[in-house]
Design an enzyme around this catalytic site. Structure first.
Site, PDB file in Angstrom:
ATOM      1  N   ASP A 138     -11.788   4.855  -6.364  1.00  0.00           N
ATOM      2  CA  ASP A 138     -10.333   4.861  -6.469  1.00  0.00           C
ATOM      3  C   ASP A 138      -9.950   6.269  -6.943  1.00  0.00           C
ATOM      4  O   ASP A 138     -10.148   6.626  -8.102  1.00  0.00           O
ATOM      5  CB  ASP A 138      -9.893   3.779  -7.471  1.00  0.00           C
ATOM      6  CG  ASP A 138      -8.378   3.713  -7.633  1.00  0.00           C
ATOM      7  OD1 ASP A 138      -7.702   4.719  -7.341  1.00  0.00           O
ATOM      8  OD2 ASP A 138      -7.877   2.671  -8.078  1.00  0.00           O
ATOM      9  N   ARG A 164       2.178  -4.617  12.937  1.00  0.00           N
ATOM     10  CA  ARG A 164       1.139  -4.928  11.942  1.00  0.00           C
ATOM     11  C   ARG A 164      -0.171  -4.263  12.359  1.00  0.00           C
ATOM     12  O   ARG A 164      -0.929  -3.771  11.536  1.00  0.00           O
ATOM     13  CB  ARG A 164       0.961  -6.445  11.773  1.00  0.00           C
ATOM     14  CG  ARG A 164      -0.289  -6.800  10.961  1.00  0.00           C
ATOM     15  CD  ARG A 164      -0.267  -8.180  10.302  1.00  0.00           C
ATOM     16  NE  ARG A 164       0.270  -9.220  11.136  1.00  0.00           N
ATOM     17  CZ  ARG A 164      -0.366  -9.761  12.202  1.00  0.00           C
ATOM     18  NH1 ARG A 164      -1.565  -9.344  12.541  1.00  0.00           N
ATOM     19  NH2 ARG A 164       0.222 -10.693  12.919  1.00  0.00           N
ATOM     20  N   TYR A 215      -7.664   0.343 -13.844  1.00  0.00           N
ATOM     21  CA  TYR A 215      -6.277  -0.104 -13.871  1.00  0.00           C
ATOM     22  C   TYR A 215      -6.252  -1.620 -14.135  1.00  0.00           C
ATOM     23  O   TYR A 215      -7.039  -2.374 -13.558  1.00  0.00           O
ATOM     24  CB  TYR A 215      -5.608   0.246 -12.543  1.00  0.00           C
ATOM     25  CG  TYR A 215      -4.268  -0.426 -12.353  1.00  0.00           C
ATOM     26  CD1 TYR A 215      -3.259  -0.282 -13.309  1.00  0.00           C
ATOM     27  CD2 TYR A 215      -4.013  -1.217 -11.239  1.00  0.00           C
ATOM     28  CE1 TYR A 215      -2.040  -0.919 -13.157  1.00  0.00           C
ATOM     29  CE2 TYR A 215      -2.786  -1.841 -11.073  1.00  0.00           C
ATOM     30  CZ  TYR A 215      -1.804  -1.694 -12.029  1.00  0.00           C
ATOM     31  OH  TYR A 215      -0.595  -2.320 -11.888  1.00  0.00           O
ATOM     32  N   LYS A 224       1.436   6.914  -6.200  1.00  0.00           N
ATOM     33  CA  LYS A 224       1.298   7.872  -7.279  1.00  0.00           C
ATOM     34  C   LYS A 224       1.418   9.309  -6.754  1.00  0.00           C
ATOM     35  O   LYS A 224       2.449   9.684  -6.233  1.00  0.00           O
ATOM     36  CB  LYS A 224      -0.009   7.604  -8.021  1.00  0.00           C
ATOM     37  CG  LYS A 224      -0.199   6.113  -8.384  1.00  0.00           C
ATOM     38  CD  LYS A 224       0.843   5.657  -9.354  1.00  0.00           C
ATOM     39  CE  LYS A 224       0.956   4.173  -9.654  1.00  0.00           C
ATOM     40  NZ  LYS A 224       0.181   3.183  -9.054  1.00  0.00           N
TER      41      LYS A 224
HETATM   42  O1  P1T Z   1       0.635  -0.195  -7.905  1.00  0.00           O
HETATM   43  P1  P1T Z   1      -0.182  -0.108  -6.657  1.00  0.00           P
HETATM   44  O2  P1T Z   1       0.328   0.859  -5.650  1.00  0.00           O
HETATM   45  O3  P1T Z   1      -0.453  -1.467  -6.071  1.00  0.00           O
HETATM   46  O4  P1T Z   1      -1.610   0.512  -7.075  1.00  0.00           O
HETATM   47  C1  P1T Z   1      -2.497  -0.121  -7.970  1.00  0.00           C
HETATM   48  C2  P1T Z   1      -3.343   0.905  -8.660  1.00  0.00           C
HETATM   49  C3  P1T Z   1      -4.622   1.142  -8.215  1.00  0.00           C
HETATM   50  N1  P1T Z   1      -5.434   2.056  -8.792  1.00  0.00           N
HETATM   51  C4  P1T Z   1      -5.017   2.789  -9.841  1.00  0.00           C
HETATM   52  C5  P1T Z   1      -5.933   3.785 -10.455  1.00  0.00           C
HETATM   53  C6  P1T Z   1      -3.723   2.610 -10.342  1.00  0.00           C
HETATM   54  O5  P1T Z   1      -3.348   3.369 -11.385  1.00  0.00           O
HETATM   55  C7  P1T Z   1      -2.866   1.635  -9.756  1.00  0.00           C
HETATM   56  C8  P1T Z   1      -1.491   1.375 -10.279  1.00  0.00           C
HETATM   57  N2  P1T Z   1      -1.297   1.841 -11.593  1.00  0.00           N
HETATM   58  C9  P1T Z   1      -0.153   1.731 -12.313  1.00  0.00           C
HETATM   59  C10 P1T Z   1       0.958   1.138 -11.873  1.00  0.00           C
HETATM   60  C11 P1T Z   1      -0.221   2.346 -13.662  1.00  0.00           C
HETATM   61  O6  P1T Z   1       0.845   2.579 -14.289  1.00  0.00           O
HETATM   62  O7  P1T Z   1      -1.324   2.616 -14.126  1.00  0.00           O
END
Ligand code: P1T
Length: 383
Positions: free
Chosen positions: A176, A49, A101, A201
């Site tokens: 972000d 961790r 998001y 992503k």
């Molecule tokens: O899904 P995760 O890895 O927890 O990330 C969240 C997140 C944070 N910031 C942005 C700009 C994002 O697009 C996302 C996750 N977005 C999607 C799952 C989507 O389809 O837009």
């Protein structure tokens, strides 16, 4: 390693051949704990961790790609965001861009407001409005650019300048950078204090892993975030880090192709009679086209549009594509299509951030661009 170009760092930063056996690829250190030679004596790793060699390789690589001093990885983008928010204390105020998001909005509004954090959502394409939103207790500015799903482009340097000239304590500017990826946009060089990613992503790039990342060059912020990473514990497993590391090696190539395909699709949709509006930073008609040209290396692989026929057409198109898979998420090699109001952004329904139910979002993959356009063409003619 930072002297090398982006593509070289993506393949080598943090990824020197393994000293034990010479493995060229960073091994998956699938271990929770490490043998100690004496009580409290170890080689820098005592518990996974706190630290893990595979994770550390990715953390070093991510930091290098963003031009940052340090990086930290998390179990998801939301895990990364949650940990950043733990920097704040009850009573602190955050200025947030008014298109984010849905999960980010949900965390801020439905969870963190219960801990006496205050959020003001503002259109950050308007720097004056952004400056007016600052309060004496504003400790953080949170922005996405391009935003999800409206593809607004926010002037990072402009927002950072406003934050630095705020009266009293200077709020941290957090970007972000998920939609752009570090290949297309480098927020720290534009004045941001912290950059976060959903590595799920573009960084991972193959829709096979969920993860998050945070980088900063501020030593004090890094120490606090490192402490919080361990204290809160939203860390990724070694195999997930390895998948992201493998993805990152081809990031530059992929982003070029994502951008080229998306630009061709945006131009196709912009002239199509069935389409009312296309939102893509690479189109000259985009309201922040100039900022995008200045701030991004290329316009990226995400675009949104509204069909003339409204929500019914949006649903029909989303159901009719064959190459574009109907699904949430983005940034993988394969193209995806979704209707944000009914999918990724359900949590903003009824709020000032509510998304037009007729909005369709595309994550344009790296397939052949002509095939993708042909797929949209046939989907637009389905009645
Ligand atoms: O899904 P995760 O890895 O927890 O990330 C969240 C997140 C944070 N910031 C942005 C700009 C994002 O697009 C996302 C996750 N977005 C999607 C799952 C989507 O389809 O837009």
């Amino acid at each position: 390693m930072n002297a090398d170009h982006f593509e070289t760092r993506a393949i080598h930063a943090g990824q020197e051949p393994d000293s034990a056996v010479g493995a060229v690829v960073v091994p998956i250190y699938q271990t929770s704990t490490y043998a100690q030679t004496d009580v409290g004596a170890h080689k820098g790793y005592d518990y996974s961790r706190t630290n893990n060699p595979t994770r550390q390789a990715l953390e070093v690589c991510l930091a290098s790609l963003e031009g940052a001093a340090n990086g930290l990885c998390f179990a998801s983008g939301m895990g990364a965001i949650t940990t950043i928010m733990l920097l704040l204390q009850a009573g602190d105020h955050v200025v947030v861009c008014d298109d984010v998001y849905g999960g980010t909005y949900r965390l801020f509004r439905n969870v963190l407001e219960n801990y006496q954090l205050q959020f003001t959502f503002v259109d950050m394409t308007d720097l004056n409005a952004t400056a007016r939103a600052f309060r004496p207790n504003t400790r953080m500015v949170w922005l996405e650019t391009p935003t999800n799903p409206l593809m607004k482009v926010i002037d990072i340097a402009g927002v950072a300048k406003e934050a630095k000239s705020a009266k009293g304590a200077k709020p941290w500017v957090v970007v972000d950078n998920t939609f752009a990826s570090p290949y297309l946009q480098q927020p720290l060089a534009l004045g941001a204090d912290v950059v976060m990613h959903s590595t799920t992503k573009y960084l991972g790039g193959h829709s096979d892993v969920v993860g998050g990342g945070v980088v900063t060059s501020d030593p004090e912020l890094f120490e606090r975030l490192k402490f919080l990473q361990n204290a809160a514990g939203a860390v990724p497993g070694a195999f997930d880090c390895w998948l992201v590391l493998r993805g990152v090696k081809t990031l530059a190539l992929r982003m070029e192709r994502h951008s080229a395909n998306a630009l061709a699709i945006a131009r196709f949709l912009a002239q199509h009679p069935a389409i009312a509006r296309v939102m893509y930073p690479g189109l000259e008609s985009h309201p922040q086209y100039e900022i995008a040209q200045r701030q991004m290396r290329a316009p990226g692989g995400m675009l949104s549009f509204i069909p003339v026929g409204g929500v019914d057409s949006a649903m029909q198109i989303a159901r009719a594509t064959r190459l574009f898979t109907l699904g949430e998420s983005l940034g993988g090699v394969e193209s995806l299509i979704e209707v944000p109001a009914a999918m990724t952004h359900q949590s903003v329904a009824g709020s000032p951030l509510e998304v037009d139910p007729a909005l369709v979002r595309l994550s344009v993959g790296i397939e052949n661009g002509e095939d993708l356009i042909a797929d949209l063409q046939q989907a637009l003619h389905v009645r």
